[in-house]
Write a protein that holds these residues in place. Structure first.
Motif, PDB file in Angstrom:
ATOM      1  N   GLU A   1      -5.135   1.002 -25.249  1.00 46.27           N
ATOM      2  CA  GLU A   1      -4.115   0.629 -26.246  1.00 46.27           C
ATOM      3  C   GLU A   1      -2.723   1.126 -25.861  1.00 46.27           C
ATOM      4  N   THR A   2      -2.626   2.079 -24.942  1.00 47.48           N
ATOM      5  CA  THR A   2      -1.318   2.552 -24.494  1.00 47.48           C
ATOM      6  C   THR A   2      -1.084   2.224 -23.013  1.00 47.48           C
ATOM      7  N   CYS A   3      -1.732   1.148 -22.541  1.00 47.01           N
ATOM      8  CA  CYS A   3      -1.599   0.735 -21.136  1.00 47.01           C
ATOM      9  C   CYS A   3      -0.808  -0.569 -21.010  1.00 47.01           C
ATOM     10  N   ASP A   4       0.059  -0.630 -20.002  1.00 44.58           N
ATOM     11  CA  ASP A   4       0.686  -1.888 -19.621  1.00 44.58           C
ATOM     12  C   ASP A   4      -0.155  -2.625 -18.583  1.00 44.58           C
ATOM     13  N   PHE A   5      -0.986  -1.898 -17.856  1.00 45.84           N
ATOM     14  CA  PHE A   5      -1.881  -2.499 -16.874  1.00 45.84           C
ATOM     15  C   PHE A   5      -3.143  -1.657 -16.805  1.00 45.84           C
ATOM     16  N   LEU A   6      -4.209  -2.251 -16.276  1.00 47.06           N
ATOM     17  CA  LEU A   6      -5.485  -1.563 -16.171  1.00 47.06           C
ATOM     18  C   LEU A   6      -5.925  -1.509 -14.709  1.00 47.06           C
ATOM     19  N   PHE A   7      -6.636  -0.444 -14.358  1.00 46.28           N
ATOM     20  CA  PHE A   7      -7.298  -0.381 -13.062  1.00 46.28           C
ATOM     21  C   PHE A   7      -8.673  -1.027 -13.192  1.00 46.28           C
ATOM     22  N   GLY A   8      -9.145  -1.648 -12.125  1.00 47.60           N
ATOM     23  CA  GLY A   8     -10.489  -2.206 -12.112  1.00 47.60           C
ATOM     24  C   GLY A   8     -11.286  -1.625 -10.968  1.00 47.60           C
ATOM     25  N   SER A   9     -12.509  -2.098 -10.821  1.00 47.71           N
ATOM     26  CA  SER A   9     -13.302  -1.732  -9.646  1.00 47.71           C
ATOM     27  C   SER A   9     -12.734  -2.465  -8.435  1.00 47.71           C
ATOM     28  N   ILE A  10     -12.822  -1.838  -7.281  1.00 45.24           N
ATOM     29  CA  ILE A  10     -12.180  -2.378  -6.084  1.00 45.24           C
ATOM     30  C   ILE A  10     -13.188  -2.496  -4.954  1.00 45.24           C
ATOM     31  N   VAL A  11     -13.155  -3.640  -4.275  1.00 48.06           N
ATOM     32  CA  VAL A  11     -13.863  -3.821  -3.005  1.00 48.06           C
ATOM     33  C   VAL A  11     -12.801  -3.794  -1.916  1.00 48.06           C
ATOM     34  N   ASN A  12     -12.897  -2.818  -1.027  1.00 47.20           N
ATOM     35  CA  ASN A  12     -11.847  -2.600  -0.026  1.00 47.20           C
ATOM     36  C   ASN A  12     -12.306  -3.054   1.356  1.00 47.20           C
ATOM     37  N   ARG A  13     -11.800  -4.198   1.769  1.00 44.36           N
ATOM     38  CA  ARG A  13     -11.913  -4.654   3.153  1.00 44.36           C
ATOM     39  C   ARG A  13     -10.496  -4.947   3.646  1.00 44.36           C
ATOM     40  N   SER A  14      -9.605  -4.017   3.352  1.00 38.25           N
ATOM     41  CA  SER A  14      -8.175  -4.233   3.561  1.00 38.25           C
ATOM     42  C   SER A  14      -7.896  -4.724   4.980  1.00 38.25           C
ATOM     43  N   PRO A  15      -7.058  -5.781   5.091  1.00 38.98           N
ATOM     44  CA  PRO A  15      -6.170  -6.337   4.079  1.00 38.98           C
ATOM     45  C   PRO A  15      -6.813  -7.233   3.029  1.00 38.98           C
ATOM     46  N   VAL A  16      -8.136  -7.435   3.089  1.00 41.13           N
ATOM     47  CA  VAL A  16      -8.811  -8.130   1.995  1.00 41.13           C
ATOM     48  C   VAL A  16      -9.133  -7.104   0.910  1.00 41.13           C
TER      49      VAL A  16
ATOM     50  N   PRO B   1     -19.398  -8.365   4.915  1.00 38.53           N
ATOM     51  CA  PRO B   1     -19.633  -7.436   6.033  1.00 38.53           C
ATOM     52  C   PRO B   1     -18.444  -6.512   6.238  1.00 38.53           C
ATOM     53  N   PRO B   2     -18.676  -5.262   6.618  1.00 34.46           N
ATOM     54  CA  PRO B   2     -17.559  -4.341   6.876  1.00 34.46           C
ATOM     55  C   PRO B   2     -16.584  -4.875   7.922  1.00 34.46           C
ATOM     56  N   SER B   3     -17.096  -5.696   8.856  1.00 38.47           N
ATOM     57  CA  SER B   3     -16.233  -6.253   9.906  1.00 38.47           C
ATOM     58  C   SER B   3     -15.197  -7.223   9.362  1.00 38.47           C
ATOM     59  N   LEU B   4     -15.328  -7.602   8.076  1.00 40.22           N
ATOM     60  CA  LEU B   4     -14.360  -8.537   7.496  1.00 40.22           C
ATOM     61  C   LEU B   4     -12.946  -7.965   7.526  1.00 40.22           C
ATOM     62  N   ALA B   5     -12.831  -6.648   7.433  1.00 35.94           N
ATOM     63  CA  ALA B   5     -11.505  -6.024   7.498  1.00 35.94           C
ATOM     64  C   ALA B   5     -10.837  -6.312   8.841  1.00 35.94           C
ATOM     65  N   ASP B   6     -11.619  -6.225   9.927  1.00 36.03           N
ATOM     66  CA  ASP B   6     -11.070  -6.522  11.251  1.00 36.03           C
ATOM     67  C   ASP B   6     -10.649  -7.983  11.359  1.00 36.03           C
ATOM     68  N   TRP B   7     -11.483  -8.860  10.803  1.00 32.02           N
ATOM     69  CA  TRP B   7     -11.151 -10.286  10.848  1.00 32.02           C
ATOM     70  C   TRP B   7      -9.886 -10.587  10.051  1.00 32.02           C
ATOM     71  N   ALA B   8      -9.741  -9.948   8.886  1.00 30.86           N
ATOM     72  CA  ALA B   8      -8.537 -10.175   8.081  1.00 30.86           C
ATOM     73  C   ALA B   8      -7.298  -9.665   8.813  1.00 30.86           C
ATOM     74  N   GLY B   9      -7.440  -8.517   9.484  1.00 32.18           N
ATOM     75  CA  GLY B   9      -6.319  -8.025  10.289  1.00 32.18           C
ATOM     76  C   GLY B   9      -5.983  -8.974  11.422  1.00 32.18           C
ATOM     77  N   ARG B  10      -7.023  -9.556  12.016  1.00 33.29           N
ATOM     78  CA  ARG B  10      -6.815 -10.535  13.068  1.00 33.29           C
ATOM     79  C   ARG B  10      -6.080 -11.761  12.528  1.00 33.29           C
ATOM     80  N   ALA B  11      -6.426 -12.158  11.314  1.00 36.35           N
ATOM     81  CA  ALA B  11      -5.749 -13.306  10.691  1.00 36.35           C
ATOM     82  C   ALA B  11      -4.255 -13.044  10.525  1.00 36.35           C
ATOM     83  N   GLN B  12      -3.912 -11.819  10.124  1.00 39.53           N
ATOM     84  CA  GLN B  12      -2.491 -11.478   9.999  1.00 39.53           C
ATOM     85  C   GLN B  12      -1.788 -11.569  11.355  1.00 39.53           C
TER      86      GLN B  12
END
Length: 486
Positions: free
Chosen positions: A129-144, A170-181
């Motif tokens: 009730e006193t939030c402008d935004f909320l945190f959620g659960s996160i799946v981190n395959r950064s940059p995904v 797959p954990p390797s998705l992070a590498d693929w996303a970096g490759r995409a960049q």
């Protein structure tokens, strides 16, 4: 019986449903964030903000052990600075956002008011009730990065969803996303916007989910070249996709991928809205209804439309109820496309007979009842019962008979089976709208079938099953007891 013809009609994409919150991704790199709180939860929020690149100023007069450990370890990105004192009104200067973790409701409200007075958006932990935004659960395959929100209603549910997504990526998705960049500029420079670029990225994505090792420069250049060669006006293709009986959970992963990569979707009347919801939102949708004994699009018009769209370089998904290769006229469409030199592929779907077995928890080829399975259509080109069915085999008692589009011909079906020796007491079943919420069934004997199908909802797709595998459970138990007694 002549069925009226209608033209393909474009359908609007489904309207987006209401969102409890708008999911956005906030760039915090190099920005100042302030956090007030002593707890382990506050420490996790501080680490999360720093991981996103923020320079986090932590105000904690009595920092927890977790807070001290996280600050001592340092941040992967951004920075963490611990100030062992309470928060004050002057801490919000030049801040991009603020997070407060307080047990006291009044302090949470005061923190929010002070932040808002400085033009800073704020989150107060566990006090929506006193939030402008909320945190959620996160799946981190950064940059995904995938964020999951339940609008604060069920955080444990959000965590469960996160775990399931984690298993799919797959954990390797992070590498693929970096490759995409890294290759993005090269792709944009060599491929035209629209189908060419999308074709490349679809191939890239398929590779990312199939292979753990990243593609090298030579493989990337080859994929770009293939996308260029296929990018002309003749570079389109058609995929015949089985939509299954209605329940979107019965789609194959390959079917969902096809829907997500489509430029145009030509779908039948029986395809459910839940299935269409899984399609790429930008895809053009056109209803080309094919229903027995109803006004339908002529098959020739559908063929012409598919070929015309494919010649424009589009990926056309022909979405058919059930399985395209089972009473779906796929043969006629494949023949027309191949003659026109247009690439065509097929993605199978769950056919209605399988959905029937699933709904009843019965094996259609139980070895005590049937040594073969017959799938037949009750609807010929002329709209009558086909005269090429092997009724002698169907009536032999050695086969389970499943009849598609046979409700209107139920009387003729019973007459043919009785003529070839099937007993009137043979178990029969008719089911409407299989696998959908409105699913309905009738169970009885062969002689009662014509009357039984009339008890099902008018206009619903109906499947008929005949054979001893459809005996009711009580009958099956009684028969087994009799066999053991003798």
């Amino acid at each position: 019986m002549k069925i009226a013809s209608r033209k393909p009609a474009e359908a609007m994409p489904p309207r987006m449903g209401a969102l409890a919150k708008l999911p956005v991704f906030f760039d915090l790199a190099g920005k100042r964030a302030v956090l007030a709180g002593n707890s382990a939860g506050a420490a996790w929020k501080a680490e999360l903000l720093a991981a996103a690149g923020a320079d986090v100023a932590i105000y904690a007069s009595e920092p927890s052990e977790e807070m001290l450990a996280i600050v001592a370890r340092g941040a992967e990105a951004g920075s963490l600075t611990l100030l062992e004192r309470p928060w004050s009104l002057d801490i919000f200067t030049h801040a991009a956002l603020a997070v407060g973790d307080f047990e006291d409701e009044a302090e949470a409200k005061a923190f929010r008011c002070a932040a808002r007075a400085s033009g800073v958006i704020v989150n107060t932990v566990d006090k929506p009730e006193t939030c402008d935004f909320l945190f959620g659960s996160i799946v981190n395959r950064s940059p995904v990065v995938i964020g999951i929100s339940t609008d604060g209603a069920a955080p444990i549910l959000g965590q469960g969803i996160r775990r399931r997504i984690e298993m799919l990526l797959p954990p390797s998705l992070a590498d693929w996303a970096g490759r995409a960049q890294a290759i993005r500029q090269r792709v944009m420079g060599r491929l035209k916007p629209g189908p060419e670029r999308r074709r490349f990225w679809e191939a890239f994505t398929d590779l990312a989910f199939r292979d753990k090792a990243r593609a090298d420069d030579a493989a990337i250049d080859a994929m770009i070249g293939e996308s260029c060669l296929a990018g002309g006006a003749t570079g389109g293709r058609v995929t015949l996709v089985g939509a299954g009986p209605g329940d979107a959970d019965l789609l194959t992963i390959k079917a969902v991928r096809a829907l997500q990569s489509a430029d145009v979707i030509l779908f039948d009347d029986l395809v459910s809205d839940a299935v269409l919801e899984l399609a790429r939102r930008e895809a053009k949708r056109m209803m080309v209804g094919k229903r027995g004994a109803r006004e339908s699009c002529a098959q020739g018009d559908i063929n012409t439309l598919m070929m015309g769209l494919a010649r424009q370089g589009k990926h056309v998904v022909r979405l058919k109820s059930g399985d395209p290769m089972v009473f779906g006229r796929a043969g006629e469409e494949i023949e027309a496309l191949e003659k026109a030199g247009i690439p065509v592929s097929v993605v199978p779907g769950i056919t209605s007979a399988q959905a029937l077995a699933m709904s009843l928890n019965r094996s259609l080829t139980h070895r005590d009842h049937a040594q073969s399975l017959m799938l037949v259509t009750g609807h010929s080109r002329q709209g009558e019962l086909p005269d090429t069915i092997d009724w002698a085999l169907a009536a032999s008692g050695r086969a389970t008979l499943v009849i598609y589009m046979g409700a209107r011909q139920a009387g003729a079906i019973v007459a043919a089976l009785r003529q070839h020796g099937m007993g009137g007491a043979t178990p029969a079943i008719a089911m409407a709208s299989l696998s959908r919420p409105e699913e309905a069934r009738w169970e009885g004997c062969l002689d009662a079938l014509p009357q039984g199908v009339t008890t099902l909802p008018a206009g619903a797709p109906i499947l008929i099953g005949i054979g001893s595998v459809f005996a009711s459970r009580n009958e099956a138990i009684a028969a087994e007891a009799f066999r053991q007694a003798v």
